[in-house]
Each structure stands twice: as structure tokens, then as C-alpha cells.
Scaffold this active site. Sequence first.
Site, PDB file in Angstrom:
ATOM      1  N   CYS A 177      84.956  49.873  45.154  1.00  0.00           N
ATOM      2  CA  CYS A 177      85.918  50.626  46.110  1.00  0.00           C
ATOM      3  C   CYS A 177      87.102  49.477  46.239  1.00  0.00           C
ATOM      4  CB  CYS A 177      85.542  50.911  47.404  1.00  0.00           C
ATOM      5  SG  CYS A 177      84.198  49.831  48.300  1.00  0.00           S
ATOM      6  N   GLU A 184      93.383  55.364  40.985  1.00  0.00           N
ATOM      7  CA  GLU A 184      92.005  54.491  40.925  1.00  0.00           C
ATOM      8  C   GLU A 184      91.132  54.884  39.629  1.00  0.00           C
ATOM      9  OE1 GLU A 184      88.680  55.605  43.797  1.00  0.00           O
ATOM     10  OE2 GLU A 184      88.511  53.461  44.334  1.00  0.00           O
ATOM     11  N   GLY A 225      83.082  57.690  49.437  1.00  0.00           N
ATOM     12  CA  GLY A 225      83.422  58.225  48.067  1.00  0.00           C
ATOM     13  C   GLY A 225      84.955  58.443  47.910  1.00  0.00           C
ATOM     14  N   SER A 226      85.048  59.590  46.958  1.00  0.00           N
ATOM     15  CA  SER A 226      86.454  59.671  46.832  1.00  0.00           C
ATOM     16  C   SER A 226      87.436  60.349  47.723  1.00  0.00           C
ATOM     17  CB  SER A 226      86.286  60.930  45.257  1.00  0.00           C
ATOM     18  OG  SER A 226      85.944  61.890  45.860  1.00  0.00           O
ATOM     19  N   THR A 227      88.597  60.196  47.614  1.00  0.00           N
ATOM     20  CA  THR A 227      89.663  60.792  48.506  1.00  0.00           C
ATOM     21  C   THR A 227      89.606  62.141  48.507  1.00  0.00           C
ATOM     22  OG1 THR A 227      90.866  58.708  48.160  1.00  0.00           O
ATOM     23  CG2 THR A 227      92.169  60.582  49.106  1.00  0.00           C
ATOM     24  N   LYS A 263      72.373  61.704  52.874  1.00  0.00           N
ATOM     25  CA  LYS A 263      72.096  62.179  51.410  1.00  0.00           C
ATOM     26  C   LYS A 263      72.537  61.463  50.305  1.00  0.00           C
ATOM     27  CE  LYS A 263      74.924  64.635  48.829  1.00  0.00           C
ATOM     28  NZ  LYS A 263      74.724  63.903  47.327  1.00  0.00           N
ATOM     29  N   VAL A 283      87.061  64.145  48.054  1.00  0.00           N
ATOM     30  CA  VAL A 283      86.126  64.767  48.803  1.00  0.00           C
ATOM     31  C   VAL A 283      86.118  64.318  50.176  1.00  0.00           C
ATOM     32  CG1 VAL A 283      83.505  64.747  49.103  1.00  0.00           C
ATOM     33  CG2 VAL A 283      84.410  64.919  46.856  1.00  0.00           C
ATOM     34  N   GLY A 284      86.700  63.249  50.429  1.00  0.00           N
ATOM     35  CA  GLY A 284      86.918  62.843  51.914  1.00  0.00           C
ATOM     36  C   GLY A 284      87.724  63.856  52.315  1.00  0.00           C
ATOM     37  N   GLU A 314      85.195  56.237  54.049  1.00  0.00           N
ATOM     38  CA  GLU A 314      85.708  55.077  53.163  1.00  0.00           C
ATOM     39  C   GLU A 314      85.971  55.610  51.694  1.00  0.00           C
ATOM     40  OE1 GLU A 314      85.854  52.692  50.502  1.00  0.00           O
ATOM     41  OE2 GLU A 314      83.903  51.482  50.974  1.00  0.00           O
TER      42      GLU A 314
HETATM   43  P1  NAI Z   1      82.328  62.021  45.015  1.00  0.00           P
HETATM   44  O1  NAI Z   1      83.185  61.717  46.397  1.00  0.00           O
HETATM   45  O2  NAI Z   1      82.362  63.489  44.457  1.00  0.00           O
HETATM   46  O3  NAI Z   1      80.784  61.785  45.623  1.00  0.00           O
HETATM   47  C1  NAI Z   1      80.372  60.689  46.878  1.00  0.00           C
HETATM   48  C2  NAI Z   1      79.322  61.462  47.385  1.00  0.00           C
HETATM   49  O4  NAI Z   1      79.788  62.809  48.018  1.00  0.00           O
HETATM   50  C3  NAI Z   1      78.244  62.103  46.642  1.00  0.00           C
HETATM   51  O5  NAI Z   1      77.027  61.840  47.634  1.00  0.00           O
HETATM   52  C4  NAI Z   1      78.438  63.566  46.442  1.00  0.00           C
HETATM   53  O6  NAI Z   1      77.076  64.350  46.420  1.00  0.00           O
HETATM   54  C5  NAI Z   1      79.060  63.904  47.746  1.00  0.00           C
HETATM   55  N1  NAI Z   1      79.753  65.090  47.749  1.00  0.00           N
HETATM   56  C6  NAI Z   1      80.576  65.477  46.812  1.00  0.00           C
HETATM   57  N2  NAI Z   1      81.404  66.557  47.069  1.00  0.00           N
HETATM   58  C7  NAI Z   1      80.996  66.892  48.477  1.00  0.00           C
HETATM   59  C8  NAI Z   1      81.348  67.869  49.322  1.00  0.00           C
HETATM   60  N3  NAI Z   1      82.187  68.767  49.108  1.00  0.00           N
HETATM   61  N4  NAI Z   1      80.953  67.735  50.543  1.00  0.00           N
HETATM   62  C9  NAI Z   1      79.821  66.733  50.979  1.00  0.00           C
HETATM   63  N5  NAI Z   1      79.648  65.839  50.122  1.00  0.00           N
HETATM   64  C10 NAI Z   1      79.953  65.724  48.687  1.00  0.00           C
HETATM   65  O7  NAI Z   1      82.593  60.853  44.031  1.00  0.00           O
HETATM   66  P2  NAI Z   1      82.368  60.965  42.477  1.00  0.00           P
HETATM   67  O8  NAI Z   1      82.665  62.308  42.068  1.00  0.00           O
HETATM   68  O9  NAI Z   1      80.964  60.402  42.320  1.00  0.00           O
HETATM   69  O10 NAI Z   1      83.442  60.205  41.950  1.00  0.00           O
HETATM   70  C11 NAI Z   1      84.701  60.179  41.773  1.00  0.00           C
HETATM   71  C12 NAI Z   1      85.765  59.245  42.036  1.00  0.00           C
HETATM   72  O11 NAI Z   1      85.522  58.853  43.458  1.00  0.00           O
HETATM   73  C13 NAI Z   1      85.344  57.897  41.275  1.00  0.00           C
HETATM   74  O12 NAI Z   1      86.111  57.848  40.057  1.00  0.00           O
HETATM   75  C14 NAI Z   1      86.056  56.923  42.446  1.00  0.00           C
HETATM   76  O13 NAI Z   1      87.396  56.945  42.221  1.00  0.00           O
HETATM   77  C15 NAI Z   1      85.768  57.609  43.652  1.00  0.00           C
HETATM   78  N6  NAI Z   1      84.633  56.928  44.199  1.00  0.00           N
HETATM   79  C16 NAI Z   1      84.708  56.098  45.265  1.00  0.00           C
HETATM   80  C17 NAI Z   1      83.479  55.202  45.781  1.00  0.00           C
HETATM   81  C18 NAI Z   1      84.037  54.279  46.950  1.00  0.00           C
HETATM   82  O14 NAI Z   1      83.199  53.075  46.987  1.00  0.00           O
HETATM   83  N7  NAI Z   1      84.879  54.646  47.880  1.00  0.00           N
HETATM   84  C19 NAI Z   1      82.507  55.432  45.421  1.00  0.00           C
HETATM   85  C20 NAI Z   1      82.119  56.595  44.452  1.00  0.00           C
HETATM   86  C21 NAI Z   1      83.204  57.271  44.085  1.00  0.00           C
END
Ligand code: NAI
Length: 489
Positions: free
Chosen positions: A290, A386, A233-235, A180, A237-238, A256
Site C-alpha cells: 500500500c 496504483e 484494500g482497494s479504494t 474475513k 471496495v473502500g 486503508e
Molecule cells: P479488494 O479491495 O477487492 O480486496 C480486499 C479485501 O476486500 C478482500 O478480503 C476481499 O474479499 C474484500 N472485498 C472485496 N469486495 C468486497 C465487498 N464488496 N464488500 C466487502 N469486502 C469486499 O482488492 P483486490 O481485488 O484484492 O486488489 C485490487 C487492488 O486493490 C490492487 O490492485 C491494489 O491496487 C489494491 N489493494 C490495496 C491494498 C492495500 O494494502 N491498501 C491491499 C490489496 C489490494
Amino acid sequence: MVKVDVKYTKLFINNEWVDAVSKKTFTTINPQDESVIARVAEGDDPDIDKAVEAAKKAFHRCSPWRTMDASQRGLLMLKLADLMESQARYLAELETLDCGKPVKEAESEVYYSITVLRFYAGKADKILGNTIPADGEVLSITLREPVGVCAHIIPWNYPIPMMVLKVAPALAAGCTMVVKPAEQTPLTALALAALVKEAGFPPGVVNVVPGFGATAGKSLTYQPYVDKISFTGSTRVGRIIMAAAAAVNIKRVSLELGGKSPLVVFDDADVEKAAQIAHAAAFANAGQSCCAGSRTYVQAGVYDRFVREAGEIARTRAVGNPFDDVQQGPQIDKTMFDKVLEYIKLGKTCGARCVAGGERLGTKGFYIKPTVFADVQDHMRIAREEIFGPIQCIFKFDTFEEVIDRANDSHYGLGAGVITNDITRALSFAKQVRSGSIWVNTYDHVTSQTPIGGFKNSGIGRELGEEGIKQYLESKTVTISLPKFPQFS
Ligand code: NAI
Ligand code: MG
């Protein structure tokens, strides 16, 4: 304006292009000018169910994929790598259109991703178990088997590498999968899906379902036939994913989750060089990284010179149209643009000294000037959270002991850097800082061979290198009765 052909906008399930069951679509935008690039099929529960069903079927013990020689899996992966190489420029331009990163960086990310595919292609037939000197009259061995159906949930900051560094080890291990992509950047994931089909992978091995996190993403995390989730992605959502992973079955999870990584410059460093490394650490990918070295600690003796240098480099960073020869394009979307500007406001009001940038660039698109704050204090929000934008925070320190404690004073633990010519100091730093990667006199040097991942709230598990494939394997112990003195009739 560069014209990039968008060829794929449907869901990719079972090697076929299909509409969403709901027929719904969503728009993906160009962060350069906020224009709509394309409408993409929007996956939700029924589409995830279809994709997981396809992946489950492809994982059946008698399927073409499961009965294929491991070396053949490796050859298919090499074919995919070759196809990516033949389309590197197209993939890079599509990526730049969708996420705004400079096209030369997008292109080098494609080539980097190819190295990851080739690394794991070579591993496919070298996944070894153990022979164990077990007690008793037995022979014991371990088999390493694919974990099963995987869900890869991908962020928007490095769409192609993030997808490949999950898909490649999963393929090498013999898993099947549903990807996804992030809602902001679905296009290159679909272009890669087309290459998966062209390479000759059997139907259902790789499925790609674009959609939103709260719908398609969530659906994957509750799907009973998904064995493993790999998420970047974000902590925030993690945490949600980790809880969901335990709700209907026990999914294996690797996460991650970003960081707030320190980069420490000692008095003995070459200040100009150190400022260059620290600049790249903080501003790579417009700070949307990240591993971003967003906390720069500088020892008192070189602090003032360093701050002057850092401000100068930031002011001359080339920001603009990512299809031109620039170092930085726009931020990914309005949400992140507003969030970063909010942090800039916070930095100014909480007493940090803004020595470069501090505002948006122009009036159209999500461009932000590279921003440097000096005299940042550890308790400030810009020092602790972050930001994920082009902001460097510079702190002053006096002693080694002090800076180790301050570097470790974070809920995160993804990366850390140290710049010094003293080997003992560098290695002591490396041992005492609690982060998954430590870089000495360089920063963010990540290759297909080097594992990456986090301590603390930066995640669980490692990707890349030897470690990366372990996420996709189960260990099975086989114990066979073997008498010490067999009697043969
Ligand atoms: P996010 O964590 O919401 O999104 C990342 C992925 O998770 C996307 O594919 C999204 O559709 C999916 N997702 C979101 N909610 C979900 C759920 N409940 N269940 C399953 N999948 C879900 O991150 P977002 O909103 O794009 O960015 C927010 C913050 O996250 C950024 O400001 C940054 O601090 C951090 N981030 C960290 C990343 C990294 O490389 N570790 C990459 C992107 C964002
Ligand atoms: Mg987009």
C-alpha cells in the site's frame, strides 16, 4: 519443493471448526506454479450471521470476555504472541506457500506482527479516560469502552500483519470480532485462529470466516449487529464499504486504501544510497504494498546518474522461488499478473523509457521482472494509477516548489519520502506534502508504535501506535451531581 502441512481449512466460529452451511469450498492456489494448495470452506450470509451471533454473544455484558480484568486480556494477548513465536517458521512457510512472498520476509512479518500484539497487550489495562472541569455542580469523567462487534476485512498482500494490526488493538480494547481474510490467502488467518483458541480466548471473541468479497465480505458490511468495519484494500471496495456501512445501521469505518506515494531525491543526496532506498520503496513485496514509493522524483542535477543506478539495481534483483534466498517471488494471482503486464505495455506505448525489466520472467508462475521506467510524465496512467506490481516510475524535477505540487497532485495520500541532507528542506517537505506518513532518508519504516493511514482517497483513520486503538473505542461521558457545599445530616 518445501512441504508445508495445511492443518486448518474450515470456518472458525465460536472456537469451533465448522463447514460452511452451504458445504461449499473454494481453492487457494500457490502463485509459484498455479497449483491448488487446498480447498477451504467458503463462508457466505448464513455463516457470517453465525459468526456475528457468536461475537455478539461474546460481547454480552455478563460474558467471560466482558467481565475479565483488562490486565487479563493483556495476558491472553501475550500468550498468543508467545504461541506465534513458537510457530513462526511454520506460519512463514504457510504464508509463502499461499501468497508467494520470500520466506525470510514472511518470517520477519510474523515477528513484526508479534511486536504489534505485544504493544497492544501492554495497552489493554492502560486505556484511560479524562476527568473534565465541567460547568455546574457536577463531576464529569469519560470512560473508554469497546466499540462492540468488529468486522475485519483483510487483503492478501500482508495477510498476517494486516490481520494482527486489526485484531490486536480490537482485543486490547475489549471488542469481539469476525475476520474475513482475502480469498487468495485464507490459510494463515485460520492457523492464527487455532492459536487464539490455544491461548485460551473465550469462544466467540475471534471468529474467522474465509470467503469472497462479494459474498462473505459484503454480508459483513450489511450485518446489523456489526458495530465497526475495519478494511484494508482497494479504494473501489473502500467506497462500496463506506456506503454499505450506513445502509442498515451506522457502522464505524476505518479504511486503508493504498496509494501512489512519491519519493523525492534532491541533488545533495548520496546517489547510490538514494537509489537503494528508492528501489526498496518501489519493489518491496513485489510492489504489492500500500505504501509503495512508486513515483520516484529525482532532481535534474543527479537524474541521469540516478536512472543508471536504479536500472542496474533492478536488473540484479533476485527474483524466483520464494522458498529460496530471493528478494522477490511471484505476483499474487493471474488477475494481478495480467494487470501489471498491462501497465508495462501502457508504459512502453505512452513514451516512458523502459530501462530495466519490462516483461514476465520465465513461462510458469506469476513472476515479473523488476521494471524501471524513466522520463515518466505526470499525466501518464502509469504515473497516476496504483499499479501494485514491481514497477518504478522515475520523473525529473528542477525546484522544491515544483516537486511539492507534483507530489501532491494525486488522489492518494498514504506515504511519501524525501532524501536530502538539508534538514530545513526535509522538514518543509514533511509539512507540505499531504500524506499520512513521511519518511526522511528512509522509507516504509513502520513499527508497532507508529500510526499509519491515509489522507484523501487513501482512507480514513489510523492503525498502529496510540492512534490505532482509538478506532476500537467509544467515549462515554458520565456526569455526576456533586454539590459545592454538600449538607450531611
Ligand atoms: P479488494 O479491495 O477487492 O480486496 C480486499 C479485501 O476486500 C478482500 O478480503 C476481499 O474479499 C474484500 N472485498 C472485496 N469486495 C468486497 C465487498 N464488496 N464488500 C466487502 N469486502 C469486499 O482488492 P483486490 O481485488 O484484492 O486488489 C485490487 C487492488 O486493490 C490492487 O490492485 C491494489 O491496487 C489494491 N489493494 C490495496 C491494498 C492495500 O494494502 N491498501 C491491499 C490489496 C489490494
Ligand atoms: Mg493463495
